[in-house]
Enzyme design. Structure first.
Site, PDB file in Angstrom:
ATOM      1  N   ASP A  13      48.701  47.540  43.919  1.00  6.24           N
ATOM      2  CA  ASP A  13      47.773  46.497  44.357  1.00  6.24           C
ATOM      3  C   ASP A  13      47.583  46.653  45.857  1.00  6.24           C
ATOM      4  O   ASP A  13      48.362  47.321  46.540  1.00  6.24           O
ATOM      5  CB  ASP A  13      48.346  45.110  44.045  1.00  6.24           C
ATOM      6  CG  ASP A  13      47.422  43.990  44.487  1.00  6.24           C
ATOM      7  OD1 ASP A  13      46.189  44.151  44.380  1.00  6.24           O
ATOM      8  OD2 ASP A  13      47.920  42.949  44.965  1.00  6.24           O
ATOM      9  N   SER A  14      46.562  45.986  46.385  1.00  3.69           N
ATOM     10  CA  SER A  14      46.338  45.970  47.825  1.00  3.69           C
ATOM     11  C   SER A  14      47.476  45.253  48.561  1.00  3.69           C
ATOM     12  O   SER A  14      47.616  45.392  49.769  1.00  3.69           O
ATOM     13  CB  SER A  14      45.020  45.277  48.143  1.00  3.69           C
ATOM     14  OG  SER A  14      45.008  43.986  47.586  1.00  3.69           O
ATOM     15  N   TYR A  45      41.837  44.232  50.458  1.00  4.55           N
ATOM     16  CA  TYR A  45      40.775  45.180  50.115  1.00  4.55           C
ATOM     17  C   TYR A  45      39.434  44.463  49.929  1.00  4.55           C
ATOM     18  O   TYR A  45      38.388  45.089  49.983  1.00  4.55           O
ATOM     19  CB  TYR A  45      41.120  45.913  48.815  1.00  4.55           C
ATOM     20  CG  TYR A  45      42.158  47.008  48.931  1.00  4.55           C
ATOM     21  CD1 TYR A  45      42.904  47.199  50.088  1.00  4.55           C
ATOM     22  CD2 TYR A  45      42.374  47.876  47.865  1.00  4.55           C
ATOM     23  CE1 TYR A  45      43.853  48.209  50.165  1.00  4.55           C
ATOM     24  CE2 TYR A  45      43.320  48.898  47.947  1.00  4.55           C
ATOM     25  CZ  TYR A  45      44.059  49.058  49.093  1.00  4.55           C
ATOM     26  OH  TYR A  45      44.984  50.064  49.163  1.00  4.55           O
ATOM     27  N   GLY A  46      39.488  43.158  49.692  1.00  2.00           N
ATOM     28  CA  GLY A  46      38.307  42.411  49.268  1.00  2.00           C
ATOM     29  C   GLY A  46      37.106  42.509  50.195  1.00  2.00           C
ATOM     30  O   GLY A  46      35.974  42.337  49.773  1.00  2.00           O
ATOM     31  N   CYS A  76      44.851  45.543  40.890  1.00  2.00           N
ATOM     32  CA  CYS A  76      44.030  45.045  41.999  1.00  2.00           C
ATOM     33  C   CYS A  76      42.606  44.994  41.495  1.00  2.00           C
ATOM     34  O   CYS A  76      42.034  46.017  41.112  1.00  2.00           O
ATOM     35  CB  CYS A  76      44.154  46.011  43.178  1.00  2.00           C
ATOM     36  SG  CYS A  76      43.035  45.663  44.543  1.00  2.00           S
ATOM     37  N   ASN A  77      42.023  43.790  41.497  1.00  2.00           N
ATOM     38  CA  ASN A  77      40.658  43.656  40.995  1.00  2.00           C
ATOM     39  C   ASN A  77      39.673  44.458  41.816  1.00  2.00           C
ATOM     40  O   ASN A  77      38.766  45.082  41.280  1.00  2.00           O
ATOM     41  CB  ASN A  77      40.246  42.186  40.995  1.00  2.00           C
ATOM     42  CG  ASN A  77      40.845  41.440  39.827  1.00  2.00           C
ATOM     43  OD1 ASN A  77      40.344  41.529  38.721  1.00  2.00           O
ATOM     44  ND2 ASN A  77      41.941  40.749  40.056  1.00  2.00           N
ATOM     45  N   THR A  78      39.860  44.452  43.148  1.00  2.00           N
ATOM     46  CA  THR A  78      38.896  45.141  44.003  1.00  2.00           C
ATOM     47  C   THR A  78      38.957  46.645  43.767  1.00  2.00           C
ATOM     48  O   THR A  78      37.913  47.300  43.643  1.00  2.00           O
ATOM     49  CB  THR A  78      39.178  44.807  45.477  1.00  2.00           C
ATOM     50  OG1 THR A  78      39.223  43.384  45.621  1.00  2.00           O
ATOM     51  CG2 THR A  78      38.088  45.341  46.368  1.00  2.00           C
ATOM     52  N   GLU A 156      49.128  32.100  49.966  1.00  2.00           N
ATOM     53  CA  GLU A 156      50.128  32.689  50.861  1.00  2.00           C
ATOM     54  C   GLU A 156      50.694  31.652  51.832  1.00  2.00           C
ATOM     55  O   GLU A 156      51.813  31.787  52.313  1.00  2.00           O
ATOM     56  CB  GLU A 156      49.530  33.899  51.582  1.00  2.00           C
ATOM     57  CG  GLU A 156      49.207  34.991  50.549  1.00  2.00           C
ATOM     58  CD  GLU A 156      48.948  36.366  51.122  1.00  2.00           C
ATOM     59  OE1 GLU A 156      48.672  36.460  52.337  1.00  2.00           O
ATOM     60  OE2 GLU A 156      49.008  37.341  50.350  1.00  2.00           O
ATOM     61  N   CYS A 188      41.226  37.345  40.387  1.00  2.00           N
ATOM     62  CA  CYS A 188      41.950  37.888  41.534  1.00  2.00           C
ATOM     63  C   CYS A 188      43.429  37.673  41.229  1.00  2.00           C
ATOM     64  O   CYS A 188      43.805  36.617  40.715  1.00  2.00           O
ATOM     65  CB  CYS A 188      41.545  37.157  42.812  1.00  2.00           C
ATOM     66  SG  CYS A 188      42.632  37.482  44.222  1.00  2.00           S
ATOM     67  N   THR A 189      44.239  38.669  41.547  1.00  2.00           N
ATOM     68  CA  THR A 189      45.635  38.614  41.106  1.00  2.00           C
ATOM     69  C   THR A 189      46.423  37.458  41.708  1.00  2.00           C
ATOM     70  O   THR A 189      47.451  37.076  41.164  1.00  2.00           O
ATOM     71  CB  THR A 189      46.362  39.937  41.413  1.00  2.00           C
ATOM     72  OG1 THR A 189      46.129  40.270  42.764  1.00  2.00           O
ATOM     73  CG2 THR A 189      45.869  41.036  40.504  1.00  2.00           C
ATOM     74  N   HIS A 190      45.972  36.897  42.833  1.00  2.00           N
ATOM     75  CA  HIS A 190      46.668  35.728  43.377  1.00  2.00           C
ATOM     76  C   HIS A 190      46.364  34.456  42.568  1.00  2.00           C
ATOM     77  O   HIS A 190      47.135  33.504  42.593  1.00  2.00           O
ATOM     78  CB  HIS A 190      46.231  35.446  44.823  1.00  2.00           C
ATOM     79  CG  HIS A 190      46.976  36.233  45.869  1.00  2.00           C
ATOM     80  ND1 HIS A 190      46.781  37.568  46.056  1.00  2.00           N
ATOM     81  CD2 HIS A 190      47.895  35.866  46.793  1.00  2.00           C
ATOM     82  CE1 HIS A 190      47.556  37.987  47.058  1.00  2.00           C
ATOM     83  NE2 HIS A 190      48.236  36.981  47.519  1.00  2.00           N
TER      84      HIS A 190
END
Lengths: 276, 276
Positions: A13-14, A45-46, A76-78, A156, A188-190
């Site tokens: 992932d980013s 990365y977004g 990572c979606n992006t 975060e 988005c992974t978050h």
């Protein structure tokens, strides 16, 4: 059964968000080993271009291949949205799974009215990759995408159960809800870390799709199909078969990982990813 | 007067925020040429380690030196906080000005009760660089630092005059205000874009220090002292003596630059900064 089965899955992932995907693999495929790389030096990365994300992703794949893996999960979606072809090319013949298609497939199976919402980073929404993936399965679907750039810093910051976070969620989701979606992809992974809060705000009538979980399910099916499932149980007393690498701040990485994973991460190792 | 005077000032930041410093140089030193580099591919620096920020900063200085400049302005609080020595070393004998010291000096001159607040990124606050700079000037000062990681995404989302932004400002500033500061340093280059909103929330009794402006004032004094001021007026019809470089997304860079600068940026050029 050859030795290939016992090799780990490479997950990247980013940054930290992809740990939600690693978590679902740990929960649902407990026999599998994992090598995780989080590109925390270059996160997010977004807001970066396709060209840059392709270059970064290729470097990461080259690093993961030094770790003797049997498959790659792009958590990572992006990177999935913008660089999946480059990743497959760099991976050679190794199987690669991204986080977009599994979530899209489940959303199409779950929707009753054909109206599907997608929330994600600006780059993922701008790439239309979710609507493309959904339309490939269900051409008649109506897809509404909404970029939510404040969600990652809110997670975060740790403001998970907070009036301000609720207000921002509603600000972003109002438009999506007006569209009367019955299914919402947390793209988005978050975002799965905000799932409880989103659930309490949107009510029980909307299906929330968690691509992290669906990706683990797809990974299991793919490993089975290719006869790559690990069937060898770890010996008692063996260390957790998980290794963590990051491009910056290993301590901060380990702290966040320990806050969301069911195991004790111990430490993460630093990788000079630009050199790959 | 030698030709060195007519060379541009090199200005760099981790991304777009340093344009607030370039803006103050344009306003206050209108004869000076500028070469600006924004490291948008690797933004934000705020969550990265000292080692990474030193490496990135050295690459940027090496790039700027290819552009024949006479001085360097580090328009990034994080790079000033963590990498100023590395930047000076890489710059050779060329004068270098950071954004920390000018703001610290003015805050010490302005405070009446010796209580100074600093708001900035997590890395800048964690480095204690503002309190160190303030204590070097005024050992008796009480400094309270507060990291505000949501301010940058709020600015980039464009929610400048917004109830949610007001709530987040007050959430972050409550603690600082309880400390009865009479002077507040806006210690991140994006924050001057929230100055009007912060002013209306904290009232007129608190002095807001804008390091972007104070850095331009310090730059003028330094150029004068070293006899490096440009005194040659541009010819009528000459293009703006400003060049913009970025490591990613030149169009997004130009769009943001045009929204805050008093000139038409036209376009920005892409630089493969990792190669320097």
């Amino acid at each position: 059964m050859g030795k290939a089965n016992e090799l780990p899955i490479g997950v990247f992932d980013s940054g930290l968000g992809g740990l939600t995907v690693a978590r679902e693999i740990m929960r649902n495929l407990p026999m599998e080993k994992i090598v995780y790389f989080g590109d925390t030096a270059r996160v997010p990365y977004g807001s970066k271009s396709r060209q840059t994300i392709e270059r970064y992703s290729r470097q990461i794949v080259r690093f993961l291949k030094t770790q003797e893996i049997k498959a790659i999960v792009v958590a990572c979606n992006t990177a999935t949205a913008l660089a999946l072809d480059a990743i497959r090319e760099e991976a050679g013949g190794m199987p690669v799974i991204g986080v977009i298609e599994p979530g899209a497939r489940v959303a199409c199976a779950e929707t009753r009215n054909g109206r599907i919402g997608v929330i994600a980073t600006r780059a993922t929404i701008g790439s239309h990759v979710y609507s493309d993936a959904i339309h490939a399965i269900m051409p008649s679907a109506n897809v509404i995408g909404k970029a939510c750039p404040l969600f990652v810093p809110l997670v975060e910051e740790g403001w998970l159960h907070d009036r301000i976070t609720d207000e921002i969620i509603m600000r972003y989701l109002d438009e999506v809800l007006e569209y009367q979606v019955d299914t919402l992809i947390l793209g988005c992974t978050h975002y799965p870390l905000l799932r409880g809060e989103i659930r309490s705000l949107v009510g029980d009538d909307i299906v929330l799709v968690n691509p992290a979980y669906e990706t683990a399910v797809s990974l299991a099916a793919m490993l089975k199909e290719k006869q790559l499932m690990n069937t060898k149980k770890p010996e008692a007393g063996e260390p957790y078969p998980y290794r963590f690498f990051t491009s910056d701040e290993p301590q901060r990485f380990a702290d966040f990982a320990n806050s969301i994973l069911p195991i004790d991460v111990g430490s993460a190792r630093l990788v000079a990813i630009e050199e790959y």
